[in-house]
Structures are given as C-alpha cells and as structure tokens.
Write a protein that holds these residues in place. Structure first.
Motif: not given
Length: 435
Positions: A47-52, A103-104, A121-128
C-alpha cells in the motif's frame, strides 16, 4: 478492463457512491443477506508506493463472481473487470502504471453474481511516498534497550505535518502509530513512546512525514533505525586469551561464552555505564584483537543472541583490557630495603617521571628482587624455646644494669652519711658532759 458508467450523464462523487453502494443493495438484499462472502482488497507490492512506480490492485471474492468493480474515494465511476473463467475468485486491476498524488487515497471493491452484488470490501489506503525530503529518526536513550525498559523514537523534520512510524514487516500505514509534529528548539519533532519493550519490539523502524492537506501524500522514508532488545536470556561470560594485560604488539582474543549456545555474538566497549548504540553480531564467539595498540585498551562486554536478529542476552560482566608499553618504564623501590626479615612490613613504591593517575603492580617495570631472610614460619603461634632454630637472639641489658648499680650506690652513700652524722653528734654530746 472497462469502465462502467452508473447511469447517463455526468455524476457527482456523492451521487456515484449513492448509486453504486446504496441502490445496488436492492438486488443484494433479495439474494439473502450474508450468503455472499465479503471480498478483500490487496495492493501489490504494497500500500506504500513510491512516486512514479506501478502498483496492481487485487480484489478477491467468490467463485460465484461474474464481475468485479473497483471504487476510489471521490471517483466518478468504478473500474470494472469481467471475471476469468479459470479463476473466478480473484481479479486484478492494473490501473496505476506510474503512481502520483492523484492516485493516492482509499479504494474498495465489490463483485457481482447472479444473485446480486456482494458487500463492499474493507477500504484500502494507497499512499504515495517520496514526494518531499524525508525526516530523521533517532532513539533515546539508545536504540539498544533492555527488556522491560522504555525507549522513545523521535521523528524530526523542518516542516510541519503528521508523522507516521512504520516497522519493517509490521502493520500497514492504516495501523501505524501517527503523531503531530510540535516545534522544539526550532525543529518540528514527533515522539513515539515504546515500552515496556519485549522481543516483539525489536526490528527496523522508519518514519515519514505526511502532507498537512493531502494526508495520503508522504515524504521519503527516514534512514532505517534498528531497535535491539537485550536481557531476553542469561548473560554470557567474557574471557581474555592469553591475558587481559598485554604489551604493545601482542595478539589478544576475547571469547564470549554463552550457555546454552547462541547463534551470534556481539562485543561492545561502552563509555562508562552508557548503553551501546548498536550490537554488530558475528557467528563466532572469538573476537581477535591485535596487534594490540593503546586504542584497544578499555572495558569490554559481550552479548549472545538467539530467537531472532534483534533479540540479545543481558550483558556479560565487564572485562578490563590493559595495554602496557605506552610510556617509559616507571621505577620500583622497596622501603626500608629489598632485604627484609620474615614477618616484617615492606612498602613497594612505584614512581614515574610522567604524570599518571593509576599505578599497577605487575611487570613491566624493571624487576625488583625482594629477599626475605630467616627460616620458614613456625607451624604454631607458640613462643619459641631458647636454643630452637626460630628463637630470637638474646637481648642486651647492660645499660639497665648500670643504672640499677648507680642507684644502689647512691642509696648506700646516703645511708653512710647519715650514720657518720649520728656518730659525730653523739661524740660531741658525750665530751660536753665530762666537762
């Protein structure tokens, strides 16, 4: 993959959510509530995604699923994927090829069957991450903490925001500790208190700073901080081979003995009683130090490790390593002299031309030969008999005898004078009577 519009015309986010999650419940209610399992949503690689960077979202549901829908908080319409015939219980949405702040946010998914839609579903938090420079992370009083103790992890930044503390291999960002930065001496700082610590607290930690407005937009991570926990099992013993006092240039081995055996060992030389800042483990219990120089002298302790890379024993008792030959030889004298009778006291005085604060009685000064005269000590403390090998020499009483003779002579002289005076007095009295 295709996008499915929820009715004709433009849709507001609120209306979209209402249509997708509210009105869609009608057929689901007819399909006997609770008969369809709730799907789960996953992010790959996380769920932690580096920018790009790319990310794939997965929705895992039921073999009965025919269509999967993925929703984003604030989005106008869902992403829709037709279920594959060979794997109807999971669908992938490769929707993000290059992660950005746009996209976060929060995502959730549902699936459709002939009976109707499932629950969301339960929510998923996507973090950039990586949108701005990372903060710093430090541990007080030390990243090496005794079991049962407390430690504070401080996340420092030059900008305000929200601090997030994550442990490697631990919970995701939704369950990570978070704290607001407060200004301390001109620096924004957030503190996370851990304790009483146990083996589960050991590991690698990083902190992030989140934007004050876009809460799912984070900084680069801080440098990793390795938290190690000691005192989880019995302390080892530490010994020096060949000895703890060595001359310059000699080789020294410090051996850490752990019982029962450990799978790694660490050697520290703390300053005073302060805790070490890191425990660097090795598989061998032997630490080879040498050729010995003055910088190797000091107080050492060792730790034994098992039950994971961050779990350690209590520290061993301290071992002082002394290095000789750093200065000119001192002088060594015996007072009153190097030859003394048995049982007498002798003082050994060590002197140096240089200012020293500690003196040790050993070798490497020039040797002093100390001779002890007399035979072996008696087996019992009884007084020796005259003529025995251990009897003391006769004492000289001449002066005492002379004094006694002188006093006796004076007494006799006084008596003689008194007798003479009495005789002359008697004679004069008699002569006077005859006249």
């Amino acid at each position: 993959m295709r996008r499915e519009t929820m009715g004709g015309g433009a849709q507001t986010p609120a209306l979209t959510a209402l249509l997708c999650l509210g009105l869609c419940r009608a057929p689901w209610d007819k399909a006997q509530a609770g008969t369809l399992p709730k799907p789960s949503i996953l992010a790959d690689p996380g769920p932690l995604v580096a920018v790009g960077s790319p990310v794939t979202l997965w929705c895992q549901g039921s073999p009965q699923a025919e269509v999967y829908r993925m929703y984003k908080e604030g989005g106008l319409q869902p992403w829709v994927v037709q279920a594959q015939q060979d794997s109807r219980h999971k669908a992938s949405f490769s929707i993000i090829q290059s992660m950005s702040s746009y996209d976060s946010g929060q995502y959730w998914c549902v699936y459709l069957t002939s009976l109707g839609p499932s629950q969301p579903s339960d929510p998923l938090t996507l973090v950039v991450t990586g949108m701005f420079p990372g903060p710093s992370l430090s541990a007080q009083p030390s990243p090496v903490v005794a079991s049962g103790g407390n430690v504070s992890l401080s996340c420092g930044s030059h900008r305000v925001g929200t601090a997030h503390l994550l442990k490697e291999g631990g919970a995701g960002p939704l369950h990570s500790p978070e704290a607001r930065f407060s200004q301390v001496a001109g620096v924004w700082q957030a503190t996370f208190l851990l304790g009483p610590v146990d083996s589960t607290h050991g590991g690698i930690y990083r902190c992030y700073r989140a934007d004050t407005v876009e809460h799912h937009v984070w900084s680069l991570p801080s440098d990793p901080l390795e938290l190690q926990v000691t005192g989880l099992h019995r302390e080892p013993s530490l010994s020096a081979l060949p000895a703890s006092l060595l001359l310059l240039g000699q080789s020294l081995t410090l051996r850490c003995h752990c019982e029962p055996s450990c799978d790694r060992y660490a050697l520290t030389r703390p300053e005073g009683d302060t805790s070490p800042q890191h425990l660097a483990g090795q598989p061998s219990p032997d630490f080879l130090l040498g050729p010995v120089s003055g910088s190797l002298g000091g107080r050492y302790r060792c730790y034994g490790g098992r039950q994971g890379p961050y779990a350690w024993s209590a520290p061993s008792n301290p071992l002082d390593v002394l290095v000789a030959g750093m200065y000119r030889n001192p002088s060594l004298q015996a007072q009153p002299g190097p030859s003394v009778p048995r049982g007498a006291m002798v003082a050994l005085r060590c002197g140096s031309e240089e200012a020293m604060d500690t003196f040790l009685l050993h070798k490497p000064s020039d040797p002093l030969q100390l001779e002890v005269s007399g035979g072996p000590e008696p087996s019992s403390p009884s007084r020796p008999q005259p003529g025995s090998p251990t009897a003391s020499a006769p004492e000289d009483h001449t002066l005492e005898n002379l004094i006694r003779i002188g006093v006796a002579g004076l007494v006799l002289l006084g008596i003689g004078l008194l007798l003479a005076d009495a005789w002359y007095s008697h004679k004069r009295t008699r002569a006077a009577g005859q006249q």
